[in-house]
Design a protein around this motif. Sequence first.
Motif: not given
Length: 357
Positions: A22-41
């Motif tokens: 579930n985590i692997v899924q939630k943290y990826q978009d449909e193009n398999h890029n990691i979804v993470l707030d840019n401010d966190i990066r």
Amino acid sequence: EKGTYAHYMLKEIDEQPFVIRNIVQKYQDENHNIVLDNDIRQAMLNTDRVYIIACGTSYHAGLVGKQLIENLANIPVETHIASEFMYNMPLLSEKPLFIFISQSGETADSRGVLVNIKELGHKALTITNVPGSTLSREADYTLHTYAGPEIAVASTKAYTAQMAVLAILAGEAAKAKGIALDFDLIKELSIVANAMETLCDRKEELEQIAKDFLATTRNAFFIGRGIDFYVGLEGALKLKEISYIQAEGFAGGELKHGTIALIEKGTPVIALATQKHVNLSIRGNVKEVVARGANPCIISMDGLNDESDAFVVPAVHEILSPLVSVLPLQLISYYAALHRDCDVDKPRNLAKSVTVE
Ligand code: M6R
């Protein structure tokens, strides 16, 4: 609802493969890029030192988080027990970033630190299973562990979920810093989920180990080196909490500096061996305790195993091994508690969420 399960703890242990997927899924978009707030990066990019603050099992996840962030992203990390940090704050670096890890997001000790460091003007990220909780609301950023409600007092799936999210964060911090990982983190997390699933199918073996090693013992020791030591601390906490067996986790090399005096004939010593570079040395430590009469239970990783090992977990990427090696420890504790007629889901003296300092 615990459905057909006798206890929430067992259900939550079994849910771990799904939680990781579930985590692997939630943290990826449909193009398999990691979804993470840019401010966190950006926060990870800007900091010169990360301070991880947590309690109990979440603190143990934070110890593994230190290894993940230092090894993958090359950022120095200190992991602190919240209640210690509160009254004995170390000298901070110039650009600290605080990461709070809390399943409930309501732990008073951690919140006390959050309030203090916000007053000092520092940034905070909370990794929690309950977005909208106090620690989530009061931090600058939140990462959700998506483990679903955890009911049993003894934390299991929240711990593995925290480590998976820390791995993703470490991977993204590496990427932001231009460090190329030599493995595919998402693929490796999927391998971890599959390995967890095979372990959930080996309950009988682990029940037998619990009987053989922990049925009547007064105490037990967990040893390991590096991240295996951190997993040993978690294994000991699990066993203490629900079975009331006095259990301690030790760094393999530290035993001979005192603790080995406690080893008697038959004392169970559970040793973790999942790290290639310390495989020989931890096995050397096992020999030291066996020479004093200990009953050794070696839990190793496939490929590093020896014939006499009690249990071998499937091979996964070494840095992710805690997500897999903790599972037999959780189940051994569960069965030890069960055989001792303990209240597995609601151990004495403990609350699910510790909202007092
Ligand atoms: O909700 P938190 O993650 O902040 O809770 C921290 C500890 O109280 C918690 O992990 C506790 O140690 C568990 N009972 C361990 O199983």
